[in-house]
Write a protein that holds these residues in place. Structure first.
Motif, mmCIF file in Angstrom:
data_model
loop_
_atom_site.group_PDB
_atom_site.id
_atom_site.type_symbol
_atom_site.label_atom_id
_atom_site.label_comp_id
_atom_site.label_asym_id
_atom_site.label_seq_id
_atom_site.Cartn_x
_atom_site.Cartn_y
_atom_site.Cartn_z
ATOM 1 N N PHE A 69 15.968 38.042 68.206
ATOM 2 C CA PHE A 69 15.941 37.675 69.624
ATOM 3 C C PHE A 69 14.781 36.714 69.880
ATOM 4 O O PHE A 69 14.934 35.685 70.546
ATOM 5 C CB PHE A 69 15.825 38.930 70.489
ATOM 6 N N LEU A 70 13.613 37.016 69.335
ATOM 7 C CA LEU A 70 12.461 36.125 69.502
ATOM 8 C C LEU A 70 12.675 34.784 68.805
ATOM 9 O O LEU A 70 12.102 33.772 69.207
ATOM 10 C CB LEU A 70 11.184 36.799 68.998
ATOM 11 N N PHE B 247 29.947 45.438 70.433
ATOM 12 C CA PHE B 247 29.331 45.638 69.130
ATOM 13 C C PHE B 247 29.016 44.273 68.532
ATOM 14 O O PHE B 247 29.906 43.429 68.419
ATOM 15 C CB PHE B 247 30.288 46.386 68.190
ATOM 16 N N VAL B 248 27.759 44.074 68.144
ATOM 17 C CA VAL B 248 27.345 42.815 67.532
ATOM 18 C C VAL B 248 26.799 43.132 66.149
ATOM 19 O O VAL B 248 25.719 43.694 66.010
ATOM 20 C CB VAL B 248 26.275 42.089 68.379
ATOM 21 N N THR C 58 23.775 33.944 67.091
ATOM 22 C CA THR C 58 24.727 34.972 67.512
ATOM 23 C C THR C 58 24.277 35.615 68.820
ATOM 24 O O THR C 58 25.070 35.790 69.751
ATOM 25 C CB THR C 58 24.888 36.047 66.418
ATOM 26 N N ILE C 59 23.006 35.963 68.897
ATOM 27 C CA ILE C 59 22.472 36.585 70.113
ATOM 28 C C ILE C 59 22.587 35.612 71.284
ATOM 29 O O ILE C 59 22.987 36.001 72.389
ATOM 30 C CB ILE C 59 21.021 37.046 69.884
ATOM 31 N N TRP C 60 22.279 34.355 71.062
ATOM 32 C CA TRP C 60 22.395 33.330 72.101
ATOM 33 C C TRP C 60 23.838 33.228 72.599
ATOM 34 O O TRP C 60 24.092 33.202 73.798
ATOM 35 C CB TRP C 60 21.913 31.991 71.565
ATOM 36 N N THR D 51 29.794 36.218 63.409
ATOM 37 C CA THR D 51 28.960 37.080 62.565
ATOM 38 C C THR D 51 29.832 38.169 61.948
ATOM 39 O O THR D 51 30.981 38.352 62.317
ATOM 40 C CB THR D 51 27.797 37.709 63.385
ATOM 41 N N ARG D 52 29.244 38.855 60.983
ATOM 42 C CA ARG D 52 29.938 39.953 60.328
ATOM 43 C C ARG D 52 28.903 40.957 59.852
ATOM 44 O O ARG D 52 27.703 40.676 59.865
ATOM 45 C CB ARG D 52 30.798 39.456 59.169
#
Length: 180
Positions: A24-25, A146-147, A156-158, A176-177
């Motif tokens: 995230f950071l 679910f990520v 992915t987070i973005w 993602t996987r």
């Protein structure tokens, strides 16, 4: 989520390595753009001590392995309109769940007696109360998204956050996987 209103977001990590928060950071300069649309109201990366009673998006990383983890997961589900299970530990139990193959007494003996050279012995205070088994978050509360990833990438987070902000339901499996 509405694109015009600033949304509130809370994050926490349970049993895991905090790698998902590090990703995230890794949003780097995109954090500034995100801050224009999101108020982070609770997180280990901010100084807030109390989870507010009404949060738009909650993000939990890590597996549920202690009573405290269980209470945090329940509190997030109760107070967050939309709950995200972030990362392989949160989604599947991953590495923390490896202790499930052992008896808890064996785990404590290994950690505090067998591998300790100075003053071996089980501590009598300040130990978290371990659950008999480690479980993914969705085994104890309902999860909305679910990520996967270990950890999920910043991209992915973005993607997930910007889709939610835009009022769309993201499909992280497109980018993602498990283990990626």
């Amino acid at each position: 989520m509405s694109e015009s209103a600033k949304i509130t977001m809370a994050t926490a990590w349970l049993d895991g390595c905090s790698g998902c928060h590090m990703s995230f950071l890794d949003l780097d300069q995109r954090l500034i753009e995100l801050a224009e649309k999101v108020d982070i109201v609770y997180s280990p990366i901010v100084d807030t001590k109390e989870l507010p009673g009404d949060v738009d998006v909650g993000i939990l990383e890590g597996a549920v392995s202690t009573e405290e983890n269980l209470q945090v997961a329940k509190m997030f589900r109760e107070r967050c309109k939309y709950l995200i299970s972030l990362g392989d530990c949160a989604v599947s139990g991953n590495v923390p769940s490896m202790r499930n193959t052992f008896d808890l007494d064996e785990v404590f003996d290994r950690a505090f007696v067998e591998t300790v050279q100075a003053q071996p012995g089980r501590p009598t205070e300040s130990l978290p109360t371990l659950l008999r088994t480690v479980v993914p978050i969705h085994h104890v509360v309902n999860v909305d998204l679910f990520v996967q990833g270990c950890p999920p990438s910043a991209d992915t987070i973005w993607y997930v956050l910007t889709e939610l902000i835009a009022g769309r339901t993201p499909d992280p499996t497109q980018i993602t996987r498990f283990g990626a």
